[in-house]
Design a protein around this motif. Structure first.
Motif, mmCIF file in Angstrom:
data_model
loop_
_atom_site.group_PDB
_atom_site.id
_atom_site.type_symbol
_atom_site.label_atom_id
_atom_site.label_comp_id
_atom_site.label_asym_id
_atom_site.label_seq_id
_atom_site.Cartn_x
_atom_site.Cartn_y
_atom_site.Cartn_z
ATOM 1 N N PHE A 8 12.294 24.951 23.939
ATOM 2 C CA PHE A 8 12.584 23.712 23.211
ATOM 3 C C PHE A 8 14.061 23.364 23.297
ATOM 4 C CE2 PHE A 8 8.367 24.207 21.439
ATOM 5 C CZ PHE A 8 7.990 22.921 21.088
ATOM 6 N N THR A 55 4.154 18.282 23.017
ATOM 7 C CA THR A 55 4.644 16.982 23.484
ATOM 8 C C THR A 55 3.570 16.156 24.180
ATOM 9 O OG1 THR A 55 5.469 18.076 25.501
ATOM 10 C CG2 THR A 55 7.035 17.764 23.690
ATOM 11 N N TRP A 57 16.083 20.054 22.003
ATOM 12 C CA TRP A 57 15.605 20.059 20.620
ATOM 13 C C TRP A 57 16.488 20.940 19.743
ATOM 14 C CZ3 TRP A 57 10.361 18.666 18.720
ATOM 15 C CH2 TRP A 57 9.648 17.864 19.627
ATOM 16 N N TYR A 107 5.309 24.225 24.616
ATOM 17 C CA TYR A 107 6.090 22.976 24.661
ATOM 18 C C TYR A 107 5.216 21.820 25.148
ATOM 19 C CZ TYR A 107 9.698 19.558 25.605
ATOM 20 O OH TYR A 107 10.445 18.406 25.608
ATOM 21 N N PRO A 123 18.186 13.763 18.404
ATOM 22 C CA PRO A 123 17.481 15.008 18.757
ATOM 23 C C PRO A 123 16.302 15.262 17.828
ATOM 24 C CG PRO A 123 19.857 15.344 18.672
ATOM 25 C CD PRO A 123 19.594 13.990 18.097
ATOM 26 N N LYS A 124 15.259 15.837 18.389
ATOM 27 C CA LYS A 124 14.108 16.197 17.585
ATOM 28 C C LYS A 124 14.263 17.620 17.079
ATOM 29 C CE LYS A 124 10.813 12.979 19.619
ATOM 30 N NZ LYS A 124 9.464 12.820 20.238
ATOM 31 N N ASP A 171 9.843 17.645 13.149
ATOM 32 C CA ASP A 171 8.960 16.926 14.060
ATOM 33 C C ASP A 171 7.802 17.798 14.543
ATOM 34 O OD1 ASP A 171 10.445 14.299 14.481
ATOM 35 O OD2 ASP A 171 12.011 15.740 14.978
#
Length: 333
Positions: free
Chosen positions: A22, A224, A27, A220, A2-3, A82
């Protein structure tokens, strides 16, 4: 694996919606905000709903050392960060003549320096790993100021300047750290109930209003995807471009309609809260009191990779907008 994302201003409003967005994608989330009990409730709800790891860290982003300590605590407990998302803000609805120097300074420290502190804390850790993403939340009011929100507008302009400087430094150093900004329109959040208000009437966002989930999805997306900026809502595009084309006309238009557009006819309650210097307790969530008129989605989301479409639509919109304003010009003189 998981980030992990850190989100400031996570206790309510756009920050709270971003936590859910998230977490919904799997996440782990570290939540930073001032009001400890609301922050812990949010972390618990997300953990139970989505099954991700969460951490609630009461933090005043105006305090650089507190932000750095929070970042260290997150990495020691949950692992490497991250993505770092800077959402926290504080504002005041007042004319400049009614503001005190202390109020201006506090709003600036939270809204502007809060993001600076977040960028510095995140970058110092991402630099050593040569990876990571920092998302700054901006506003259309960081391109075109409005009356009654000088503190907020000034801070959002400053965030743009700092972000652009840092971006060039990241490029110079050949870092694989991505820095992006999400430019938001008016959003239905609790800020219009708890921001310092000296106008005697309840505050409201300038229509069109969007739900905080719209902002969260854009944040988000920015986190990403490799985008320099993401502009949300055609209202943001029109405000930015109109100010470039006819700033004096917009000055006069806002002098006439900028007050009424941000105030309701309802008198401000005598005991109305203010979160400028101290957090307001209570079970606030992502949404404010404008659900009946707020839009749950935005068809328009403009990025630097959609320039041809942007300029085509923006040009059409500006012809209409400037034409409409020109018709009113005689009434503004």
């Amino acid at each position: 694996m998981p980030k992990l994302v850190v989100i400031t201003g996570a206790g309510a409003g756009v920050g709270r919606a971003t936590v859910d967005e998230f977490a919904r994608h799997g996440w782990d989330v570290a939540l930073l905000s001032r009001e400890a009990s609301r922050l812990e409730r949010a972390a618990s709800q997300v953990r139970e709903t989505y099954g991700v790891r969460t951490m609630a860290i009461p933090t005043d982003v105006a305090d650089a050392q507190a932000v750095d300590r929070a970042a260290s605590h997150v990495e020691e407990t949950l692992g490497p960060i991250d993505v770092w998302v800077n959402v926290a803000m504080a504002t005041a609805f007042a004319t400049v003549s009614e503001l005190t120097a202390q109020e201006v300074e506090r709003g600036t420290r939270v809204t502007y320096l809060g993001q600076v502190h977040g960028m510095m804390a995140a970058l110092s850790r991402m630099r050593t790993r040569n990876r990571g993403t920092i998302v700054n939340v901006g506003s259309a009011l960081g391109y075109r100021s409005v009356p009654l929100q000088s503190v907020y507008c000034g801070a959002k302009f400053a965030i743009r300047g700092f972000t652009d400087s840092l971006r060039s430094e990241i490029i110079h150093d050949r870092l694989k750290v991505h820095l992006t900004m999400v430019v938001l329109p008016a959003v239905n959040t609790p800020q219009f109930d708890w921001a310092l208000n000296k106008m005697g009437k309840r505050a409201r966002p300038v229509a069109p209003i969007f739900e905080p989930e719209v902002a969260a999805r854009a944040i988000y997306f920015a986190a990403t995807h490799r985008r320099r900026e993401v502009w949300v809502g055609f209202s943001s595009v029109k405000a930015i471009l109109a100010n470039r084309i006819a700033p004096k006309l917009i000055d006069r238009y806002l002098a006439r309609s900028g007050y009424s557009g941000q105030l309701t006819d309802e008198p401000l309650p005598a005991e109305a809260p203010s979160n400028l210097f101290h957090p307001v307790p209570g079970d606030y969530g992502a949404h404010g009191r404008f659900d009946e008129e707020a839009r749950p989605r935005s068809v328009e989301m403009f990025t630097d990779r959609h320039r041809a479409l942007f300029w085509g639509l923006a040009g059409i919109g500006m012809i209409s907008l400037v034409g409409s304003l020109a018709k009113r010009r005689s009434g503004l003189r």
